[in-house]
Design a protein around this motif. Structure first.
Motif, short mmCIF file in Angstrom:
data_model
loop_
_atom_site.label_atom_id
_atom_site.label_comp_id
_atom_site.label_asym_id
_atom_site.label_seq_id
_atom_site.Cartn_x
_atom_site.Cartn_y
_atom_site.Cartn_z
N SER A 54 0.82 -1.20 0.00
CA SER A 54 0.00 0.00 0.00
C SER A 54 0.86 1.26 0.00
CB SER A 54 -0.93 0.00 1.22
OG SER A 54 -1.81 -1.10 1.18
N LEU A 55 1.95 1.24 0.77
CA LEU A 55 2.83 2.40 0.82
C LEU A 55 3.44 2.68 -0.55
CD1 LEU A 55 4.15 4.56 2.59
CD2 LEU A 55 6.01 2.93 3.05
N LEU A 73 -3.65 11.36 7.00
CA LEU A 73 -2.83 11.28 8.21
C LEU A 73 -3.68 11.26 9.47
CD1 LEU A 73 0.07 13.70 7.18
CD2 LEU A 73 0.15 11.20 7.34
N THR A 74 -4.76 12.02 9.49
CA THR A 74 -5.65 12.01 10.66
C THR A 74 -6.36 10.67 10.79
OG1 THR A 74 -6.04 14.39 10.37
CG2 THR A 74 -7.57 13.19 11.78
N PHE A 75 -6.94 10.20 9.69
CA PHE A 75 -7.63 8.92 9.66
C PHE A 75 -6.67 7.80 10.07
CE2 PHE A 75 -10.03 5.40 8.11
CZ PHE A 75 -11.31 5.82 7.77
N GLY A 76 -5.46 7.83 9.50
CA GLY A 76 -4.48 6.79 9.78
C GLY A 76 -3.96 6.84 11.20
N ALA A 77 -3.72 8.03 11.74
CA ALA A 77 -3.21 8.14 13.11
C ALA A 77 -4.21 7.58 14.11
CB ALA A 77 -2.90 9.61 13.43
N SER A 173 -6.72 6.16 0.73
CA SER A 173 -6.94 4.87 1.38
C SER A 173 -5.63 4.09 1.51
CB SER A 173 -7.96 4.06 0.60
OG SER A 173 -8.05 2.73 1.08
N LEU A 174 -4.80 4.13 0.48
CA LEU A 174 -3.53 3.38 0.51
C LEU A 174 -2.61 3.91 1.60
CD1 LEU A 174 -3.01 3.13 -3.34
CD2 LEU A 174 -3.51 1.23 -1.79
N LEU A 175 -2.59 5.21 1.80
CA LEU A 175 -1.79 5.80 2.88
C LEU A 175 -2.29 5.32 4.23
CD1 LEU A 175 0.29 7.85 4.01
CD2 LEU A 175 -1.51 9.60 3.82
N VAL A 176 -3.60 5.31 4.42
CA VAL A 176 -4.19 4.87 5.70
C VAL A 176 -3.89 3.40 5.94
CG1 VAL A 176 -6.34 4.57 6.97
CG2 VAL A 176 -5.99 6.62 5.58
N ILE A 177 -4.04 2.57 4.92
CA ILE A 177 -3.78 1.13 5.05
C ILE A 177 -2.34 0.88 5.49
CG2 ILE A 177 -3.57 -1.04 3.77
CD1 ILE A 177 -5.94 -0.10 2.07
N ALA A 178 -1.40 1.60 4.89
CA ALA A 178 0.01 1.43 5.26
C ALA A 178 0.24 1.77 6.73
CB ALA A 178 0.89 2.30 4.37
N MET A 179 -0.35 2.87 7.21
CA MET A 179 -0.19 3.26 8.60
C MET A 179 -0.82 2.24 9.55
SD MET A 179 -1.02 7.35 8.14
CE MET A 179 -0.77 7.76 9.87
#
Length: 307
Positions: A54-55, A73-77, A173-179
């Motif tokens: 994903s990253l 970043l907010t969703f992922g954090a 979504s891919l950024l969030v999945i990686a986090m």
């Protein structure tokens, strides 16, 4: 068998790059049933595969300005905290229960894919802070507990509730999945062994697929692939449910009774899929009607102004 694992890993990557989710739902069954890992180890390895893939896939989307950084970043954090907790919790749940829970999630994912996703806005703006934190935390638990990246939940949340355009929702979504995957992996590594060699091989194949999927993202109609993939996910869910029914339940049954139970499960899944597809067609028809009505109204206003 190794060749089959690699081919399926490439498919996982293509779906992640193309749809921003969906492919990760295959990673745990791939590692558990094809590669032969125990469930807990398959979940931990899947977080490596899904997270790295994903990253990498998010990079091409970011270059094309299809990532909403503040929302992601907010969703992922928010999701990272709950993903770690989900990873720790999953270690205390029996393997059979985990796989049945995973099959239920696959059923929900398959039906959602057959129903289709909202097209979202034409333009994107940051998601409200409260919504990003709430939905992020909910998806994070799923990621850590079951090893599913959650993209099939993240993308609809970003489009329906966050106001993001579909292409931007996929990249974000891919950024969030990686986090989330990174946090969930930390939660598992404290007590779960990792097959790094296998994880690296599957990850490499998935990364290749994700790069191809990213290039295809603007060239193909993702709804066609998504619905076909939805049927495949439903079939996998039925297979897992039949495989994971406790032996104590199966043993008293005759071969004919076992076949009847298996057939019933398959028919129930088929009925759910058909229902999801029917609802999807209605949603698509309603959306098209609204689009035509809006275009007609805009044309009428233009004519009024000119007159």
């Amino acid at each position: 068998m190794t060749a089959l694992v690699v081919v399926l890993a490439v498919l996982v990557g293509v779906l992640l790059g193309l749809l921003g989710g969906g492919g990760s739902i295959l990673t745990v069954p791939l590692l558990a049933y094809v590669a032969g890992l125990p469930t807990q180890e398959a979940i931990a390895a899947s977080l490596v595969v899904v997270g790295v893939t994903s990253l990498v896939a998010s990079v091409s989307h970011a270059r094309a300005r299809r990532v909403q950084w503040r929302t992601g970043l907010t969703f992922g954090a928010a999701g990272m905290v709950s993903a770690y907790a989900g990873g720790r919790l999953g270690q205390h749940v029996p393997d059979g229960v985990l796989m049945v829970a995973f099959a239920v999630v696959m059923l929900a994912a398959g039906i959602a894919m057959l129903r289709g996703r909202a097209a979202g806005s034409e333009t994107s703006h940051p998601m409200a802070l409260g919504k990003a934190v709430g939905y992020g935390a909910a998806v994070g638990v799923l990621t850590g507990f079951l090893g599913a990246g959650g993209g099939f939940l993240i993308v609809p949340a970003l489009t329906l509730f966050g106001g993001l355009a579909m292409p931007v929702a996929v990249g974000t979504s891919l950024l969030v999945i990686a986090m989330n995957s990174a946090a969930g992996l930390v939660g598992h590594l404290s007590s779960t062994p990792m097959h790094w060699g296998l994880a690296a091989m599957v990850t490499a194949a998935a990364v290749v697929g994700s790069l191809a999927g990213g290039r295809l993202a603007t060239r193909v109609r993702p709804e066609v692939l998504r619905r076909g993939f939805g049927w495949f996910v439903l079939a996998m869910a039925a297979f897992i449910l039949i495989q994971e029914i406790p032996q104590s339940t199966w043993q008293p049954l005759s071969p004919l009774a076992k076949a009847a139970v298996s057939l019933t499960a398959a028919l129930v899944v088929l009925a759910l899929g058909l229902l999801g597809q029917k609802l999807g067609r209605r949603v698509d028809a309603a959306a098209e009607s609204r689009r035509v009505a809006a275009a007609t109204a805009a044309g009428t206003r233009d004519e009024d102004r000119r007159s």
